[in-house]
Design a protein around this motif. Structure first.
Motif, PDB file in Angstrom:
ATOM      1  N   GLY A 106       0.773  -1.221   0.000  1.00 51.61           N
ATOM      2  CA  GLY A 106       0.000   0.000   0.000  1.00 51.61           C
ATOM      3  C   GLY A 106       0.811   1.281   0.000  1.00 51.61           C
ATOM      4  N   LEU A 107       2.134   1.178   0.002  1.00 50.39           N
ATOM      5  CA  LEU A 107       2.995   2.357   0.031  1.00 50.39           C
ATOM      6  C   LEU A 107       3.685   2.539  -1.315  1.00 50.39           C
ATOM      7  CD1 LEU A 107       4.715   1.830   3.514  1.00 50.39           C
ATOM      8  CD2 LEU A 107       2.765   3.317   2.983  1.00 50.39           C
ATOM      9  N   THR A 108       3.707   3.780  -1.788  1.00 52.80           N
ATOM     10  CA  THR A 108       4.397   4.060  -3.051  1.00 52.80           C
ATOM     11  C   THR A 108       5.898   3.906  -2.855  1.00 52.80           C
ATOM     12  OG1 THR A 108       2.675   5.603  -3.745  1.00 52.80           O
ATOM     13  CG2 THR A 108       4.836   5.802  -4.818  1.00 52.80           C
ATOM     14  N   ARG A 109       6.540   3.112  -3.707  1.00 58.88           N
ATOM     15  CA  ARG A 109       7.981   2.906  -3.620  1.00 58.88           C
ATOM     16  C   ARG A 109       8.725   3.732  -4.667  1.00 58.88           C
ATOM     17  NH1 ARG A 109       8.879  -0.854   0.402  1.00 58.88           N
ATOM     18  NH2 ARG A 109       6.837  -1.176   1.370  1.00 58.88           N
ATOM     19  N   PHE A 110       8.117   3.904  -5.845  1.00 55.10           N
ATOM     20  CA  PHE A 110       8.681   4.836  -6.816  1.00 55.10           C
ATOM     21  C   PHE A 110       7.621   5.187  -7.851  1.00 55.10           C
ATOM     22  CE2 PHE A 110       9.950   0.604  -8.351  1.00 55.10           C
ATOM     23  CZ  PHE A 110       9.675   0.650  -9.724  1.00 55.10           C
ATOM     24  N   PHE A 111       7.816   6.340  -8.486  1.00 58.08           N
ATOM     25  CA  PHE A 111       6.965   6.765  -9.583  1.00 58.08           C
ATOM     26  C   PHE A 111       7.695   6.520 -10.895  1.00 58.08           C
ATOM     27  CE2 PHE A 111       5.135   9.810  -6.373  1.00 58.08           C
ATOM     28  CZ  PHE A 111       3.859   9.280  -6.371  1.00 58.08           C
ATOM     29  N   VAL A 112       6.924   6.302 -11.947  1.00 59.53           N
ATOM     30  CA  VAL A 112       7.467   6.200 -13.297  1.00 59.53           C
ATOM     31  C   VAL A 112       6.777   7.244 -14.165  1.00 59.53           C
ATOM     32  CG1 VAL A 112       7.849   4.748 -15.324  1.00 59.53           C
ATOM     33  CG2 VAL A 112       7.856   3.719 -13.026  1.00 59.53           C
ATOM     34  N   GLU A 113       7.563   8.115 -14.766  1.00 57.87           N
ATOM     35  CA  GLU A 113       7.042   9.057 -15.754  1.00 57.87           C
ATOM     36  C   GLU A 113       7.434   8.539 -17.131  1.00 57.87           C
ATOM     37  OE1 GLU A 113       5.117  12.172 -17.568  1.00 57.87           O
ATOM     38  OE2 GLU A 113       4.969  11.402 -15.521  1.00 57.87           O
ATOM     39  N   ALA A 114       6.431   8.246 -17.943  1.00 56.04           N
ATOM     40  CA  ALA A 114       6.657   7.643 -19.259  1.00 56.04           C
ATOM     41  C   ALA A 114       6.495   8.683 -20.357  1.00 56.04           C
ATOM     42  CB  ALA A 114       5.676   6.495 -19.485  1.00 56.04           C
ATOM     43  N   LYS A 115       7.310   8.568 -21.380  1.00 51.98           N
ATOM     44  CA  LYS A 115       7.207   9.399 -22.574  1.00 51.98           C
ATOM     45  C   LYS A 115       7.143   8.462 -23.782  1.00 51.98           C
ATOM     46  CE  LYS A 115       7.666  13.085 -20.096  1.00 51.98           C
ATOM     47  NZ  LYS A 115       6.467  13.915 -19.806  1.00 51.98           N
ATOM     48  N   ARG A 116       6.633   8.973 -24.885  1.00 50.65           N
ATOM     49  CA  ARG A 116       6.650   8.147 -26.087  1.00 50.65           C
ATOM     50  C   ARG A 116       8.097   7.942 -26.526  1.00 50.65           C
ATOM     51  NH1 ARG A 116       7.307  10.762 -30.986  1.00 50.65           N
ATOM     52  NH2 ARG A 116       7.144  13.051 -30.967  1.00 50.65           N
ATOM     53  N   ALA A 117       8.342   6.851 -27.209  1.00 44.20           N
ATOM     54  CA  ALA A 117       9.715   6.452 -27.523  1.00 44.20           C
ATOM     55  C   ALA A 117      10.469   7.507 -28.318  1.00 44.20           C
ATOM     56  CB  ALA A 117       9.708   5.129 -28.288  1.00 44.20           C
ATOM     57  N   GLY A 118       9.743   8.279 -29.134  1.00 42.66           N
ATOM     58  CA  GLY A 118      10.406   9.280 -29.959  1.00 42.66           C
ATOM     59  C   GLY A 118      10.665  10.592 -29.258  1.00 42.66           C
ATOM     60  N   ARG A 119      10.231  10.713 -28.014  1.00 47.28           N
ATOM     61  CA  ARG A 119      10.417  11.966 -27.271  1.00 47.28           C
ATOM     62  C   ARG A 119      11.614  11.839 -26.333  1.00 47.28           C
ATOM     63  NH1 ARG A 119       5.902  15.090 -23.517  1.00 47.28           N
ATOM     64  NH2 ARG A 119       7.271  16.798 -22.853  1.00 47.28           N
ATOM     65  N   SER A 120      12.419  12.878 -26.269  1.00 49.23           N
ATOM     66  CA  SER A 120      13.626  12.846 -25.452  1.00 49.23           C
ATOM     67  C   SER A 120      13.285  12.835 -23.957  1.00 49.23           C
ATOM     68  CB  SER A 120      14.491  14.071 -25.766  1.00 49.23           C
ATOM     69  OG  SER A 120      15.584  14.149 -24.869  1.00 49.23           O
ATOM     70  N   VAL A 121      14.124  12.166 -23.171  1.00 52.70           N
ATOM     71  CA  VAL A 121      13.999  12.236 -21.716  1.00 52.70           C
ATOM     72  C   VAL A 121      15.050  13.186 -21.140  1.00 52.70           C
ATOM     73  CG1 VAL A 121      13.004   9.929 -21.496  1.00 52.70           C
ATOM     74  CG2 VAL A 121      15.488  10.212 -21.393  1.00 52.70           C
ATOM     75  N   ASP A 122      15.685  13.966 -21.998  1.00 50.19           N
ATOM     76  CA  ASP A 122      16.713  14.899 -21.554  1.00 50.19           C
ATOM     77  C   ASP A 122      16.175  16.284 -21.226  1.00 50.19           C
ATOM     78  OD1 ASP A 122      18.665  12.947 -21.941  1.00 50.19           O
ATOM     79  OD2 ASP A 122      18.979  13.520 -24.035  1.00 50.19           O
ATOM     80  N   THR A 123      14.894  16.535 -21.495  1.00 49.96           N
ATOM     81  CA  THR A 123      14.371  17.879 -21.283  1.00 49.96           C
ATOM     82  C   THR A 123      14.227  18.180 -19.791  1.00 49.96           C
ATOM     83  OG1 THR A 123      12.052  17.163 -21.343  1.00 49.96           O
ATOM     84  CG2 THR A 123      13.080  17.740 -23.440  1.00 49.96           C
ATOM     85  N   ARG A 124      14.509  19.413 -19.437  1.00 46.55           N
ATOM     86  CA  ARG A 124      14.429  19.800 -18.029  1.00 46.55           C
ATOM     87  C   ARG A 124      13.010  19.675 -17.492  1.00 46.55           C
ATOM     88  NH1 ARG A 124      18.521  24.844 -16.833  1.00 46.55           N
ATOM     89  NH2 ARG A 124      20.342  23.976 -17.889  1.00 46.55           N
ATOM     90  N   ALA A 125      12.020  19.974 -18.343  1.00 47.86           N
ATOM     91  CA  ALA A 125      10.631  19.896 -17.887  1.00 47.86           C
ATOM     92  C   ALA A 125      10.255  18.470 -17.490  1.00 47.86           C
ATOM     93  CB  ALA A 125       9.700  20.410 -18.980  1.00 47.86           C
ATOM     94  N   SER A 126      10.678  17.487 -18.275  1.00 49.29           N
ATOM     95  CA  SER A 126      10.360  16.089 -17.965  1.00 49.29           C
ATOM     96  C   SER A 126      11.059  15.636 -16.687  1.00 49.29           C
ATOM     97  CB  SER A 126      10.775  15.184 -19.128  1.00 49.29           C
ATOM     98  OG  SER A 126      10.040  15.493 -20.286  1.00 49.29           O
ATOM     99  N   ILE A 127      12.303  16.045 -16.527  1.00 45.67           N
ATOM    100  CA  ILE A 127      13.066  15.679 -15.337  1.00 45.67           C
ATOM    101  C   ILE A 127      12.441  16.309 -14.094  1.00 45.67           C
ATOM    102  CG2 ILE A 127      15.305  15.903 -14.188  1.00 45.67           C
ATOM    103  CD1 ILE A 127      16.548  15.859 -17.054  1.00 45.67           C
ATOM    104  N   LEU A 128      12.089  17.602 -14.197  1.00 44.04           N
ATOM    105  CA  LEU A 128      11.458  18.288 -13.068  1.00 44.04           C
ATOM    106  C   LEU A 128      10.121  17.640 -12.727  1.00 44.04           C
ATOM    107  CD1 LEU A 128      11.701  20.780 -11.162  1.00 44.04           C
ATOM    108  CD2 LEU A 128      10.314  22.021 -12.832  1.00 44.04           C
ATOM    109  N   GLN A 129       9.413  17.180 -13.744  1.00 47.56           N
ATOM    110  CA  GLN A 129       8.106  16.561 -13.544  1.00 47.56           C
ATOM    111  C   GLN A 129       8.200  15.329 -12.649  1.00 47.56           C
ATOM    112  OE1 GLN A 129       6.335  15.320 -17.253  1.00 47.56           O
ATOM    113  NE2 GLN A 129       4.255  15.481 -16.457  1.00 47.56           N
TER     114      GLN A 129
END
Length: 236
Positions: A106-129
């Motif tokens: 019942g306790l959150t251990r981690f969150f996953v923020e997913a993006k579509r495969a063609g979108r970069s995960v290097d953007t500051r907005a995604s990291i901050l999110q």
């Protein structure tokens, strides 16, 4: 187990590599990326993604859990007469919705923020999110991935837009082609078995002097009060 998980991840990697151009195109959206690859990644790590055990409200992986920031106003009713419809609408609760909330007991251990495969995960907005989701809920780590790349962040300190690399775990900045060779490392932190045995807690505590979300708010509130009082004095 880890070996079965490795076989699953090798299959996903081979499938992605066989048609990478298509999977990274705009035609392949975020929902497809989650359903066809990121769900499989979590499944390979031993998580019951689709609740096959039938736990219902106690399921291990919750999709799009809404975290609501409820607005509260002192003397709210007394101010309403002067507000426009747009201003009243702005008081609606703000929804922050992580893609995956991964839980045990019942306790959150981690969150996953997913993006579509063609979108970069290097953007500051995604990291901050992803950092903001985790820090505001006192969750220690957040995973940001489009399957093509994976990044894991420790989220024990307040996220800063101008410092996107803060908290990044160097061993978990991976291209999908590296997943099989790095499987031992990935398994030791993110697998259900490892999390159950305290892998996330073993990462260590927040740096000395860092503040929790509640402590940080108290510091800001104290500063606002002091600035307001000084302004009243300055303007007589």
């Amino acid at each position: 187990n880890k070996l079965d998980g490795l076989q699953l991840i090798e299959g996903l990697v081979a499938r992605f590599a066989s048609n990478e151009a298509y999977f990274c195109s705009a035609e392949f959206d975020e929902t497809s990326t989650r359903e066809q690859f990121i769900n499989g990644l979590l499944d390979a790590l031993g998580w019951d993604v689709l609740d096959q055990a039938g736990r219902g409200p106690s399921r291990e992986v919750v999709f799009h859990r809404r975290q609501m920031d409820e607005p509260e106003f002192a003397g709210e009713a007394g101010w309403d007469d002067d507000l426009t419809e747009e201003e009243l609408a702005a008081r609606e609760p703000v929804a922050r919705i992580p893609d995956y909330d991964v839980r045990l007991d019942g306790l959150t251990r981690f969150f996953v923020e997913a993006k579509r495969a063609g979108r970069s995960v290097d953007t500051r907005a995604s990291i901050l999110q992803v950092k903001s989701y985790a820090w505001s809920e006192r969750v220690r780590i957040g995973l940001l991935t489009n399957f093509r790349r994976m990044r894991v962040y420790q989220c024990l300190t307040r996220p800063r837009y101008d410092d996107p690399d803060a908290g990044r775990l160097r061993d978990f900045d991976l291209d999908y082609t590296q997943y099989p060779e790095a499987w031992d490392t990935i398994w030791r932190l993110l697998s259900r078995e490892a999390v159950l045995n305290g892998s996330i807690e073993a990462l260590g505590r927040a740096p000395r002097g860092s503040l929790t979300v509640d402590e940080n708010f108290l510091v800001e509130l104290t500063d606002w009060r002091a600035r307001l009082a000084q302004d009243l004095i300055d303007r007589n």
